[in-house]
Design a protein around this motif. Structure first.
Motif, PDB file in Angstrom:
ATOM      1  N   LEU A  64       0.830  -1.207   0.000  1.00 48.98           N
ATOM      2  CA  LEU A  64       0.000   0.000   0.000  1.00 48.98           C
ATOM      3  C   LEU A  64       0.862   1.254   0.000  1.00 48.98           C
ATOM      4  O   LEU A  64       0.659   2.167  -0.805  1.00 48.98           O
ATOM      5  N   ARG A  65       1.833   1.295   0.897  1.00 47.35           N
ATOM      6  CA  ARG A  65       2.645   2.507   1.054  1.00 47.35           C
ATOM      7  C   ARG A  65       3.684   2.679  -0.055  1.00 47.35           C
ATOM      8  O   ARG A  65       3.822   3.765  -0.604  1.00 47.35           O
ATOM      9  N   ASN A  66       4.422   1.618  -0.367  1.00 47.04           N
ATOM     10  CA  ASN A  66       5.588   1.748  -1.244  1.00 47.04           C
ATOM     11  C   ASN A  66       5.313   1.498  -2.721  1.00 47.04           C
ATOM     12  O   ASN A  66       6.024   2.016  -3.572  1.00 47.04           O
ATOM     13  N   ARG A  67       4.316   0.700  -3.022  1.00 50.94           N
ATOM     14  CA  ARG A  67       4.031   0.392  -4.419  1.00 50.94           C
ATOM     15  C   ARG A  67       2.829   1.167  -4.952  1.00 50.94           C
ATOM     16  O   ARG A  67       2.790   1.530  -6.120  1.00 50.94           O
ATOM     17  N   LEU A  68       1.833   1.398  -4.084  1.00 45.35           N
ATOM     18  CA  LEU A  68       0.595   2.026  -4.537  1.00 45.35           C
ATOM     19  C   LEU A  68       0.440   3.466  -4.059  1.00 45.35           C
ATOM     20  O   LEU A  68      -0.556   4.121  -4.353  1.00 45.35           O
ATOM     21  N   ASN A  69       1.402   3.948  -3.296  1.00 49.05           N
ATOM     22  CA  ASN A  69       1.424   5.326  -2.785  1.00 49.05           C
ATOM     23  C   ASN A  69       0.181   5.672  -1.967  1.00 49.05           C
ATOM     24  O   ASN A  69      -0.288   6.807  -1.973  1.00 49.05           O
ATOM     25  N   LEU A  70      -0.366   4.688  -1.275  1.00 48.09           N
ATOM     26  CA  LEU A  70      -1.459   4.909  -0.328  1.00 48.09           C
ATOM     27  C   LEU A  70      -0.825   4.948   1.059  1.00 48.09           C
ATOM     28  O   LEU A  70      -0.714   3.936   1.740  1.00 48.09           O
ATOM     29  N   THR A  71      -0.368   6.125   1.448  1.00 55.84           N
ATOM     30  CA  THR A  71       0.468   6.262   2.638  1.00 55.84           C
ATOM     31  C   THR A  71      -0.302   6.584   3.914  1.00 55.84           C
ATOM     32  O   THR A  71       0.308   6.868   4.946  1.00 55.84           O
TER      33      THR A  71
END
Length: 158
Positions: free
Chosen positions: A29-36
């Motif tokens: 979520l955070r590193n690949r999809l930029n949903l931080t």
């Protein structure tokens, strides 16, 4: 390791991504999809900062592998608001000053929303029990509990 292709639905949108077999959903979520919005607090499932829903069930995304979500539905903090319109929980958290540093807030909001979807009229004890897996070091919980109860009452039209 060989990367895997995963197709899933996140906040209502079909998403496809590549991930390593041992990569957590939180990292995806955070590193690949930029949903931080989901935060890593502990990495062991003890703090709830990374809480998301997986097929409607509240889970710690640090304990789920990215590869496990193939064909499943994920709800994150980014999907709580309706575009530019805050969810009533988000508004009540602001109104009650139920947040401070913000590390725990996304996980608590996702958990509280999950509770209210299951039980639109929770007691204070039920709210406290439901949110027991979400740790906060700043607010002391009372403002959080009041915000959730106030949201429940508002959503019921009370």
């Amino acid at each position: 390791m060989k990367q895997m292709t995963v197709s899933t639905t996140i906040n209502g949108d079909v998403v496809e991504f590549l991930c390593e077999p041992d990569e957590t959903l939180l990292d995806v979520l955070r590193n690949r999809l930029n949903l931080t919005g989901s935060k890593e607090g502990c990495g062991t499932g003890d703090c709830g900062a990374c809480s998301v829903t997986l097929d409607g069930r509240l889970v710690c995304s640090c304990l789920v592998l990215g590869a496990e979500v193939n064909g499943r539905e994920i709800g994150t903090i980014e999907g709580v608001a309706d575009g530019d319109t805050l969810h009533p929980l988000q508004s009540k958290f602001l109104e009650h000053a139920a947040l401070q540093c913000g590390i725990c807030t996304p996980g608590i909001l996702v958990a509280a929303k999950s509770l209210l979807e299951r039980n639109p009229d929770p007691t204070e004890t039920e709210v406290r029990y439901w949110l027991a897996g979400n740790l906060c070091r700043c607010t002391g919980y009372d403002k959080i509990i009041r915000a959730v109860l106030d949201t429940a009452a508002e959503m019921r039209g009370a």
